[in-house]
Write a protein that holds these residues in place. Structure first.
Motif, mmCIF file in Angstrom:
data_model
loop_
_atom_site.group_PDB
_atom_site.id
_atom_site.type_symbol
_atom_site.label_atom_id
_atom_site.label_comp_id
_atom_site.label_asym_id
_atom_site.label_seq_id
_atom_site.Cartn_x
_atom_site.Cartn_y
_atom_site.Cartn_z
ATOM 1 N N SER A 5 0.840 -1.197 0.000
ATOM 2 C CA SER A 5 0.000 0.000 0.000
ATOM 3 C C SER A 5 0.874 1.244 0.000
ATOM 4 O O SER A 5 2.061 1.193 0.310
ATOM 5 C CB SER A 5 -0.902 0.013 1.241
ATOM 6 O OG SER A 5 -0.112 0.223 2.409
ATOM 7 N N THR A 6 0.259 2.357 -0.334
ATOM 8 C CA THR A 6 0.966 3.628 -0.287
ATOM 9 C C THR A 6 1.373 3.938 1.141
ATOM 10 O O THR A 6 2.466 4.447 1.390
ATOM 11 C CB THR A 6 0.070 4.756 -0.827
ATOM 12 O OG1 THR A 6 -0.324 4.417 -2.152
ATOM 13 C CG2 THR A 6 0.779 6.080 -0.829
ATOM 14 N N ARG A 7 0.529 3.593 2.099
ATOM 15 C CA ARG A 7 0.839 3.847 3.509
ATOM 16 C C ARG A 7 2.099 3.094 3.914
ATOM 17 O O ARG A 7 2.965 3.638 4.603
ATOM 18 C CB ARG A 7 -0.337 3.436 4.388
ATOM 19 C CG ARG A 7 -0.140 3.787 5.849
ATOM 20 C CD ARG A 7 -1.383 3.395 6.685
ATOM 21 N NE ARG A 7 -1.316 3.835 8.047
ATOM 22 C CZ ARG A 7 -0.476 3.407 8.976
ATOM 23 N NH1 ARG A 7 0.431 2.510 8.667
ATOM 24 N NH2 ARG A 7 -0.517 3.866 10.214
ATOM 25 N N ALA A 8 2.241 1.855 3.512
ATOM 26 C CA ALA A 8 3.437 1.076 3.840
ATOM 27 C C ALA A 8 4.675 1.724 3.242
ATOM 28 O O ALA A 8 5.712 1.835 3.908
ATOM 29 C CB ALA A 8 3.283 -0.363 3.348
ATOM 30 N N ALA A 9 4.575 2.166 2.011
ATOM 31 C CA ALA A 9 5.709 2.825 1.363
ATOM 32 C C ALA A 9 6.092 4.093 2.114
ATOM 33 O O ALA A 9 7.277 4.371 2.324
ATOM 34 C CB ALA A 9 5.368 3.149 -0.090
ATOM 35 N N MET A 10 5.120 4.866 2.543
ATOM 36 C CA MET A 10 5.391 6.106 3.268
ATOM 37 C C MET A 10 6.065 5.827 4.611
ATOM 38 O O MET A 10 6.946 6.577 5.037
ATOM 39 C CB MET A 10 4.102 6.905 3.472
ATOM 40 C CG MET A 10 3.497 7.408 2.167
ATOM 41 S SD MET A 10 4.624 8.399 1.166
ATOM 42 C CE MET A 10 4.745 9.857 2.171
ATOM 43 N N LEU A 11 5.678 4.754 5.279
ATOM 44 C CA LEU A 11 6.325 4.398 6.546
ATOM 45 C C LEU A 11 7.800 4.092 6.329
ATOM 46 O O LEU A 11 8.661 4.542 7.096
ATOM 47 C CB LEU A 11 5.629 3.195 7.191
ATOM 48 C CG LEU A 11 4.253 3.453 7.772
ATOM 49 C CD1 LEU A 11 3.607 2.131 8.188
ATOM 50 C CD2 LEU A 11 4.333 4.402 8.955
ATOM 51 N N ARG A 16 13.586 5.782 6.454
ATOM 52 C CA ARG A 16 14.817 6.024 5.706
ATOM 53 C C ARG A 16 15.284 7.462 5.880
ATOM 54 O O ARG A 16 16.465 7.724 6.099
ATOM 55 C CB ARG A 16 14.593 5.725 4.223
ATOM 56 C CG ARG A 16 15.893 5.852 3.403
ATOM 57 C CD ARG A 16 15.633 6.096 1.956
ATOM 58 N NE ARG A 16 15.014 7.422 1.810
ATOM 59 C CZ ARG A 16 14.399 7.835 0.735
ATOM 60 N NH1 ARG A 16 14.290 7.042 -0.300
ATOM 61 N NH2 ARG A 16 13.878 9.029 0.670
ATOM 62 N N ASP A 17 14.344 8.404 5.814
ATOM 63 C CA ASP A 17 14.692 9.809 5.976
ATOM 64 C C ASP A 17 15.268 10.081 7.361
ATOM 65 O O ASP A 17 16.236 10.829 7.501
ATOM 66 C CB ASP A 17 13.481 10.699 5.737
ATOM 67 C CG ASP A 17 13.051 10.736 4.279
ATOM 68 O OD1 ASP A 17 13.851 10.315 3.408
ATOM 69 O OD2 ASP A 17 11.914 11.174 4.018
ATOM 70 N N GLU A 18 14.698 9.455 8.398
ATOM 71 C CA GLU A 18 15.222 9.622 9.753
ATOM 72 C C GLU A 18 16.648 9.080 9.846
ATOM 73 O O GLU A 18 17.514 9.697 10.442
ATOM 74 C CB GLU A 18 14.336 8.901 10.771
ATOM 75 C CG GLU A 18 13.063 9.635 11.093
ATOM 76 C CD GLU A 18 12.242 8.917 12.144
ATOM 77 O OE1 GLU A 18 12.710 7.899 12.706
ATOM 78 O OE2 GLU A 18 11.122 9.377 12.406
ATOM 79 N N ARG A 19 16.883 7.925 9.240
ATOM 80 C CA ARG A 19 18.214 7.318 9.277
ATOM 81 C C ARG A 19 19.226 8.187 8.531
ATOM 82 O O ARG A 19 20.353 8.381 9.005
ATOM 83 C CB ARG A 19 18.167 5.909 8.680
ATOM 84 C CG ARG A 19 19.479 5.208 8.710
ATOM 85 C CD ARG A 19 19.915 4.922 10.133
ATOM 86 N NE ARG A 19 21.204 4.259 10.110
ATOM 87 C CZ ARG A 19 22.165 4.460 10.972
ATOM 88 N NH1 ARG A 19 21.992 5.258 11.992
ATOM 89 N NH2 ARG A 19 23.307 3.846 10.860
ATOM 90 N N GLU A 20 18.853 8.719 7.383
ATOM 91 C CA GLU A 20 19.747 9.602 6.637
ATOM 92 C C GLU A 20 20.099 10.839 7.462
ATOM 93 O O GLU A 20 21.242 11.288 7.464
ATOM 94 C CB GLU A 20 19.115 10.012 5.309
ATOM 95 C CG GLU A 20 19.113 8.903 4.286
ATOM 96 C CD GLU A 20 18.460 9.312 2.980
ATOM 97 O OE1 GLU A 20 17.892 10.419 2.894
ATOM 98 O OE2 GLU A 20 18.517 8.518 2.038
ATOM 99 N N ARG A 21 19.130 11.379 8.196
ATOM 100 C CA ARG A 21 19.368 12.539 9.036
ATOM 101 C C ARG A 21 20.354 12.189 10.162
ATOM 102 O O ARG A 21 21.254 12.970 10.472
ATOM 103 C CB ARG A 21 18.047 13.038 9.619
ATOM 104 C CG ARG A 21 18.097 14.437 10.137
ATOM 105 C CD ARG A 21 16.705 14.985 10.474
ATOM 106 N NE ARG A 21 15.766 14.826 9.380
ATOM 107 C CZ ARG A 21 14.654 14.069 9.437
ATOM 108 N NH1 ARG A 21 14.344 13.421 10.520
ATOM 109 N NH2 ARG A 21 13.852 13.987 8.399
#
Length: 53
Positions: A5-11, A16-21
């Motif tokens: 689902s789109t929701r799963a992809a967004m999670l 990933r964004d948190e880890r990159e930060r």
């Protein structure tokens, strides 16, 4: 991306964004502590393959 689902992809994208930060913050801390030249122990590091000394 193959998610159910789109929701799963967004999670996953959010995680990933948190880890990159986190990685960027840690790299910035090391630069502040050691300067742009590295960790301060370059003499102990083996040479990189394919990089002229």
């Amino acid at each position: 991306m193959g998610h159910s689902s789109t929701r799963a992809a967004m999670l996953y994208l959010h995680a990933r964004d948190e880890r990159e930060r986190e990685i960027a913050d840690r790299a910035a801390e090391e630069l502040r502590a050691n300067g742009p030249g590295g960790t301060g122990d370059e003499d102990d590091d083996p040479p990189l393959a394919g990089v002229p000394a």
